[in-house]
Scaffold this motif. Structure first.
Motif, short mmCIF file in Angstrom:
data_model
loop_
_atom_site.label_atom_id
_atom_site.label_comp_id
_atom_site.label_asym_id
_atom_site.label_seq_id
_atom_site.Cartn_x
_atom_site.Cartn_y
_atom_site.Cartn_z
N LYS A 91 31.35 -17.02 -30.50
CA LYS A 91 31.08 -14.99 -29.34
C LYS A 91 30.20 -14.52 -29.76
N TYR A 92 31.35 -14.10 -30.30
CA TYR A 92 31.45 -12.65 -31.50
C TYR A 92 31.95 -12.79 -33.38
N ALA A 93 30.87 -12.17 -33.65
CA ALA A 93 31.39 -11.92 -34.79
C ALA A 93 31.57 -10.38 -36.01
N ILE A 94 32.08 -10.68 -37.36
CA ILE A 94 33.04 -9.35 -37.50
C ILE A 94 32.21 -9.46 -38.50
N LEU A 95 31.85 -8.23 -39.25
CA LEU A 95 30.54 -8.67 -40.61
C LEU A 95 31.19 -7.39 -41.33
N LYS A 96 30.46 -7.98 -42.45
CA LYS A 96 30.52 -6.60 -43.53
C LYS A 96 28.50 -5.79 -43.35
N SER A 97 29.75 -4.60 -43.30
CA SER A 97 28.31 -3.47 -43.20
C SER A 97 27.67 -3.66 -44.11
N LYS A 98 26.31 -3.03 -44.01
CA LYS A 98 25.53 -2.39 -45.02
C LYS A 98 25.03 -3.45 -46.50
N SER A 99 25.38 -5.25 -46.05
CA SER A 99 25.17 -6.12 -46.93
C SER A 99 23.95 -6.86 -46.27
N PRO A 100 23.14 -7.21 -47.46
CA PRO A 100 21.84 -7.94 -46.91
C PRO A 100 22.24 -8.97 -46.98
N SER A 101 23.21 -9.92 -46.37
CA SER A 101 23.38 -10.59 -45.38
C SER A 101 24.19 -10.41 -44.39
N CYS A 102 25.60 -9.58 -44.40
CA CYS A 102 26.14 -8.92 -42.96
C CYS A 102 25.62 -8.11 -42.53
N GLY A 103 24.58 -7.34 -43.34
CA GLY A 103 25.06 -5.72 -42.70
C GLY A 103 25.11 -5.28 -41.21
N TYR A 104 25.05 -4.67 -40.31
CA TYR A 104 24.15 -4.70 -39.07
C TYR A 104 24.44 -3.55 -38.40
N GLY A 105 22.45 -2.77 -38.43
CA GLY A 105 22.38 -1.46 -37.56
C GLY A 105 21.34 -1.05 -38.90
N PHE A 106 22.57 -1.36 -39.92
CA PHE A 106 22.23 -0.13 -41.91
C PHE A 106 22.27 -1.72 -42.93
N ILE A 107 21.07 -1.20 -43.32
CA ILE A 107 21.85 -1.73 -45.06
C ILE A 107 20.94 -1.08 -45.89
N TYR A 108 21.42 -1.95 -47.15
CA TYR A 108 20.79 -0.97 -48.47
C TYR A 108 18.75 -0.63 -48.33
N ASP A 109 18.55 0.24 -49.23
CA ASP A 109 16.94 -0.52 -48.80
C ASP A 109 16.12 -0.15 -49.45
N GLY A 110 16.82 -1.30 -50.62
CA GLY A 110 16.52 -2.29 -51.41
C GLY A 110 16.08 -1.48 -53.46
N THR A 111 16.01 -0.80 -53.35
CA THR A 111 16.30 0.03 -54.40
C THR A 111 17.29 0.62 -55.22
N PHE A 112 18.16 0.02 -55.08
CA PHE A 112 19.79 0.27 -55.47
C PHE A 112 20.08 1.54 -55.95
N SER A 113 19.92 1.98 -54.55
CA SER A 113 20.38 3.19 -55.15
C SER A 113 20.83 4.11 -54.03
N ASN A 114 21.78 3.32 -53.31
CA ASN A 114 23.02 3.44 -52.29
C ASN A 114 22.35 4.36 -50.94
N ASN A 115 20.99 4.42 -50.84
CA ASN A 115 20.08 4.44 -49.43
C ASN A 115 20.42 3.49 -48.54
N ILE A 116 20.38 4.52 -46.91
CA ILE A 116 20.39 3.14 -46.55
C ILE A 116 19.59 3.54 -45.18
N VAL A 117 19.13 2.56 -44.88
CA VAL A 117 17.97 2.04 -43.60
C VAL A 117 18.10 1.49 -42.74
N LYS A 118 18.09 1.87 -41.57
CA LYS A 118 17.90 0.52 -40.43
C LYS A 118 17.06 -0.85 -40.63
N GLY A 119 18.47 -1.31 -39.79
CA GLY A 119 18.15 -2.58 -40.53
C GLY A 119 19.22 -3.53 -40.85
N ASN A 120 19.17 -4.90 -39.91
CA ASN A 120 19.84 -6.24 -40.57
C ASN A 120 19.86 -7.11 -41.58
#
Ligand code: SF4
Length: 143
Positions: A91-120
């Motif tokens: 019923k619960y998951a604990i996932l690695k933040s910001k990953s394009p697979s596991c990130g929740y709430g925030f992920i990297y923006d696709g530019t490979f420059s450490n920029n973070i955007v909202k998303g899962n």
């Protein structure tokens, strides 16, 4: 209670660079819960190590740092990892933040420059759609 967890948070070397994201805070949960490690990118057939990948902002396309599309591997891996979560009645998951697979709430923006955007990430989004509550290792857990 069973909890699905990003494998890399438990010290498994599943990260793109062959390392892990060990979190003592997450491992300590094993005193009270059964932690089930999954790496959706490995389950999607990607090798370890592999080139890092990010979701292209504003799309559902995932490209690695060479510009190769890996979307299908990510989607397949997310489905396989979801199956494991459902089979184990998580019923619960604990996932690695910001990953394009596991990130929740925030992920990297696709530019490979450490920029973070909202998303899962792809896996986190699939879990949410299947009624599983997602946390990252950076959150206060309420289990
Ligand atoms: S896909 Fe998830 S579990 Fe696998 S290495 Fe990346 S963050 Fe960790």
């Amino acid at each position: 209670m069973n909890i699905i967890v990003s494998a890399c948070l438990l010290g498994i070397n599943s990260k793109y660079n062959g390392g892990n994201n060990y979190s003592e805070k997450v491992e300590l949960l094993s005193k009270n819960y059964t932690l089930i490690p999954v790496c959706p990118e490995q389950l999607g057939g990607l090798s370890t190590p592999r080139y890092p990948a990010e979701i292209k902002q504003g799309s559902d396309i995932i490209l690695n740092s060479l510009g190769q599309e890996v979307t299908l591997c990510f989607k397949k891996g997310a489905k396989e990892a979801l199956k494991i979560a459902l089979l184990n009645n998580c019923k619960y998951a604990i996932l690695k933040s910001k990953s394009p697979s596991c990130g929740y709430g925030f992920i990297y923006d696709g530019t490979f420059s450490n920029n973070i955007v909202k998303g899962n990430g792809v896996f986190a989004q699939l879990l949410i759609e299947n009624g599983i509550k997602v946390y990252t290792e950076e959150d206060e857990f309420s289990l």
